[in-house]
Write a protein that holds these residues in place. Sequence first.
Motif, mmCIF file in Angstrom:
data_model
loop_
_atom_site.group_PDB
_atom_site.id
_atom_site.type_symbol
_atom_site.label_atom_id
_atom_site.label_comp_id
_atom_site.label_asym_id
_atom_site.label_seq_id
_atom_site.Cartn_x
_atom_site.Cartn_y
_atom_site.Cartn_z
ATOM 1 N N SER A 211 0.849 -1.188 0.000
ATOM 2 C CA SER A 211 0.000 0.000 0.000
ATOM 3 C C SER A 211 0.885 1.238 0.000
ATOM 4 O O SER A 211 1.929 1.255 0.660
ATOM 5 C CB SER A 211 -0.911 0.008 1.225
ATOM 6 N N ILE A 212 0.497 2.248 -0.746
ATOM 7 C CA ILE A 212 1.278 3.481 -0.793
ATOM 8 C C ILE A 212 0.835 4.402 0.339
ATOM 9 O O ILE A 212 -0.322 4.835 0.368
ATOM 10 C CB ILE A 212 1.099 4.194 -2.145
ATOM 11 N N PRO A 213 1.731 4.702 1.292
ATOM 12 C CA PRO A 213 1.324 5.509 2.443
ATOM 13 C C PRO A 213 1.347 7.007 2.142
ATOM 14 O O PRO A 213 2.094 7.479 1.285
ATOM 15 C CB PRO A 213 2.385 5.163 3.491
ATOM 16 N N SER A 214 0.508 7.744 2.837
ATOM 17 C CA SER A 214 0.631 9.196 2.874
ATOM 18 C C SER A 214 1.786 9.545 3.809
ATOM 19 O O SER A 214 2.097 8.800 4.734
ATOM 20 C CB SER A 214 -0.658 9.840 3.372
ATOM 21 N N VAL A 215 2.426 10.684 3.560
ATOM 22 C CA VAL A 215 3.610 11.072 4.333
ATOM 23 C C VAL A 215 3.389 12.446 4.951
ATOM 24 O O VAL A 215 2.998 13.395 4.266
ATOM 25 C CB VAL A 215 4.883 11.091 3.460
ATOM 26 N N ILE A 216 3.651 12.548 6.254
ATOM 27 C CA ILE A 216 3.608 13.814 6.978
ATOM 28 C C ILE A 216 4.956 13.998 7.666
ATOM 29 O O ILE A 216 5.383 13.143 8.440
ATOM 30 C CB ILE A 216 2.471 13.835 8.016
ATOM 31 N N VAL A 217 5.626 15.099 7.355
ATOM 32 C CA VAL A 217 6.943 15.407 7.928
ATOM 33 C C VAL A 217 6.793 16.655 8.787
ATOM 34 O O VAL A 217 6.437 17.721 8.286
ATOM 35 C CB VAL A 217 7.999 15.641 6.836
ATOM 36 N N ALA A 218 7.054 16.519 10.080
ATOM 37 C CA ALA A 218 6.835 17.626 11.009
ATOM 38 C C ALA A 218 8.085 17.859 11.851
ATOM 39 O O ALA A 218 8.928 16.975 11.998
ATOM 40 C CB ALA A 218 5.641 17.332 11.918
ATOM 41 N N GLY A 219 8.180 19.072 12.405
ATOM 42 C CA GLY A 219 9.268 19.320 13.327
ATOM 43 C C GLY A 219 9.684 20.763 13.417
ATOM 44 O O GLY A 219 9.090 21.660 12.815
ATOM 45 N N ASP A 220 10.733 20.963 14.204
ATOM 46 C CA ASP A 220 11.405 22.259 14.321
ATOM 47 C C ASP A 220 12.596 22.213 13.373
ATOM 48 O O ASP A 220 13.573 21.514 13.628
ATOM 49 C CB ASP A 220 11.851 22.477 15.768
ATOM 50 N N PHE A 221 12.496 22.975 12.276
ATOM 51 C CA PHE A 221 13.531 22.943 11.243
ATOM 52 C C PHE A 221 14.539 24.079 11.402
ATOM 53 O O PHE A 221 15.479 24.182 10.610
ATOM 54 C CB PHE A 221 12.890 22.981 9.856
ATOM 55 N N ASN A 222 14.356 24.909 12.417
ATOM 56 C CA ASN A 222 15.285 26.008 12.684
ATOM 57 C C ASN A 222 15.644 26.764 11.414
ATOM 58 O O ASN A 222 16.799 27.150 11.209
ATOM 59 C CB ASN A 222 16.529 25.484 13.397
ATOM 60 N N SER A 223 14.663 26.965 10.567
ATOM 61 C CA SER A 223 14.847 27.649 9.284
ATOM 62 C C SER A 223 13.607 28.486 9.014
ATOM 63 O O SER A 223 12.488 28.054 9.315
ATOM 64 C CB SER A 223 15.063 26.644 8.149
ATOM 65 N N THR A 224 13.796 29.657 8.448
ATOM 66 C CA THR A 224 12.686 30.566 8.205
ATOM 67 C C THR A 224 12.180 30.430 6.768
ATOM 68 O O THR A 224 12.924 29.995 5.884
ATOM 69 C CB THR A 224 13.110 32.018 8.467
ATOM 70 N N PRO A 225 10.927 30.803 6.521
ATOM 71 C CA PRO A 225 10.392 30.707 5.158
ATOM 72 C C PRO A 225 11.255 31.479 4.161
ATOM 73 O O PRO A 225 11.635 32.625 4.414
ATOM 74 C CB PRO A 225 9.001 31.338 5.290
ATOM 75 N N GLY A 226 11.578 30.820 3.061
ATOM 76 C CA GLY A 226 12.366 31.467 2.024
ATOM 77 C C GLY A 226 13.846 31.218 2.087
ATOM 78 O O GLY A 226 14.570 31.508 1.119
ATOM 79 N N ASP A 227 14.361 30.670 3.195
ATOM 80 C CA ASP A 227 15.797 30.405 3.233
ATOM 81 C C ASP A 227 16.112 29.119 2.470
ATOM 82 O O ASP A 227 15.224 28.443 1.952
ATOM 83 C CB ASP A 227 16.329 30.400 4.666
ATOM 84 N N GLU A 228 17.387 28.792 2.388
ATOM 85 C CA GLU A 228 17.826 27.679 1.533
ATOM 86 C C GLU A 228 17.239 26.342 1.983
ATOM 87 O O GLU A 228 16.873 25.505 1.159
ATOM 88 C CB GLU A 228 19.356 27.607 1.508
ATOM 89 N N VAL A 229 17.172 26.124 3.283
ATOM 90 C CA VAL A 229 16.630 24.867 3.795
ATOM 91 C C VAL A 229 15.143 24.751 3.453
ATOM 92 O O VAL A 229 14.678 23.715 2.973
ATOM 93 C CB VAL A 229 16.855 24.767 5.315
ATOM 94 N N TYR A 230 14.410 25.811 3.680
ATOM 95 C CA TYR A 230 12.971 25.825 3.391
ATOM 96 C C TYR A 230 12.726 25.596 1.905
ATOM 97 O O TYR A 230 11.856 24.798 1.522
ATOM 98 C CB TYR A 230 12.388 27.157 3.842
ATOM 99 N N LYS A 231 13.484 26.284 1.065
ATOM 100 C CA LYS A 231 13.306 26.127 -0.382
ATOM 101 C C LYS A 231 13.657 24.711 -0.835
ATOM 102 O O LYS A 231 12.989 24.155 -1.711
ATOM 103 C CB LYS A 231 14.161 27.161 -1.127
ATOM 104 N N TYR A 232 14.671 24.129 -0.231
ATOM 105 C CA TYR A 232 15.018 22.755 -0.602
ATOM 106 C C TYR A 232 13.903 21.785 -0.238
ATOM 107 O O TYR A 232 13.555 20.890 -1.015
ATOM 108 C CB TYR A 232 16.315 22.320 0.079
ATOM 109 N N LEU A 233 13.346 21.955 0.950
ATOM 110 C CA LEU A 233 12.265 21.065 1.396
ATOM 111 C C LEU A 233 11.073 21.097 0.450
ATOM 112 O O LEU A 233 10.376 20.096 0.271
ATOM 113 C CB LEU A 233 11.826 21.458 2.801
ATOM 114 N N LEU A 234 10.864 22.245 -0.191
ATOM 115 C CA LEU A 234 9.745 22.383 -1.129
ATOM 116 C C LEU A 234 10.176 22.188 -2.581
ATOM 117 O O LEU A 234 9.376 22.404 -3.497
ATOM 118 C CB LEU A 234 9.095 23.758 -0.955
ATOM 119 N N GLY A 235 11.426 21.786 -2.788
ATOM 120 C CA GLY A 235 11.914 21.556 -4.148
ATOM 121 C C GLY A 235 12.023 22.812 -4.964
ATOM 122 O O GLY A 235 11.971 22.772 -6.197
ATOM 123 N N ALA A 236 12.204 23.978 -4.287
ATOM 124 C CA ALA A 236 12.228 25.258 -4.983
ATOM 125 C C ALA A 236 13.623 25.861 -5.070
ATOM 126 O O ALA A 236 13.777 27.018 -5.433
ATOM 127 C CB ALA A 236 11.301 26.250 -4.272
#
Length: 391
Positions: free
Chosen positions: A249-274
């Motif tokens: 079965s193909i599961p749905s995926v939820i990734v949560a946490g404290d990423f110590n990164s703000t919207p628009g920074d390199e880590v955030y953009k990588y997580l969204l494939g941007a």
Amino acid sequence: MSGMPKPICLKFISLEDGEFTTKNTSSGFKFRLVSYNILAQVYVKSSYFPHTPSSCLKWKARSQAILMELKNLSADFLCIQELDEYNSFYKSNMENLGYSSIYIQRTGQKKDGCGILYRPSSAELVLKEEIHYNDLVNGIDYGNVSTEIESNGMLDIDRKEEASGKDSMKENSHGDHGDPSDPRVRLKRDCVGLLAAFKLRDASNHLIIVANTHIYWDPDWADVKLAQVKYLLTRVSQFKEVVSNKFCSIPSVIVAGDFNSTPGDEVYKYLLGANSDSEAPAIQLCSLYATNGGEPPFTNCTPDFTGTLDYIFLSDAGYLKPVSLLEVPGPESADIIGGLPNHYHPSDHLPIGADFVVLGSSNSSIVPKLHDVEDGLVKFKIEEDKKDQNN
């Protein structure tokens, strides 16, 4: 509750009509997931939180305030970061509230870690894995010293203006030593995460993967954070494949946490494939809040720093529908003014979360039903018999 008033009852806002909702107002199987950095007691010092009333920092009051808040959130899944006093306090107290849990303590001498607390009445834990980001050290190519880890962010590694005293303590309280230009030292930050697969107790037994993590804190070490989230998504992708194969079965995926990164920074953009300057992530994610009105104005609030650091990301093929979001207070909210923790919020972070409705299961999309297989074999045998007769 001595020393602290009852925490504010946070509300979930319906995405459909903009009104307050409770967990059982929608048809279909519904579950609630919340992510929350509860502020480990080991990092609670009056010198780090001089703006906080001293009564709010004492363990007896804080522990009961946090417990009350976790209870009031009424979640089916709680992704907790900076979880310490797990065996001595939280595990048994949360069991009394109907939760089972899994926990991973940070590597080395660090006292806190990450936990996933869940209601067995809502889901069955079927598989789990631990993530130790120190494992990145084993993947270093020592023959090539011009690595990404060595080449990024090295000029300002001693600058700590943006870091709070609490965060500095995370790194220095146990005497970390070594040359930060050495990748073996730089990557060894003792950060951890958890991967867990659950079978929901709905009619279709839909599978979900819940990942909970706490990424390294230092604002100057973006290269380390990026290495960690790349490893995280690789592990999530691999875990998803294992779960898919094991349970058909193909599961749905939820990734949560404290990423110590703000919207628009390199880590955030990588997580969204941007991030066009980096390779594509191992799994495609979208941000729960960003795709439903925008990220909160902040999830961490102190006089030294106020910004969004906590996120919930999704990778789902249409089997889950978010129907409400946990409301996050704005900068003008009376319970926020002056910074956190305070009498209303026992942590320097705010919880985020959502209610989801299961729209269906992926079971039939990956594995044919047994009678379909049998019908196919019968048809194949008939065709082969016809060929033999013609020959």
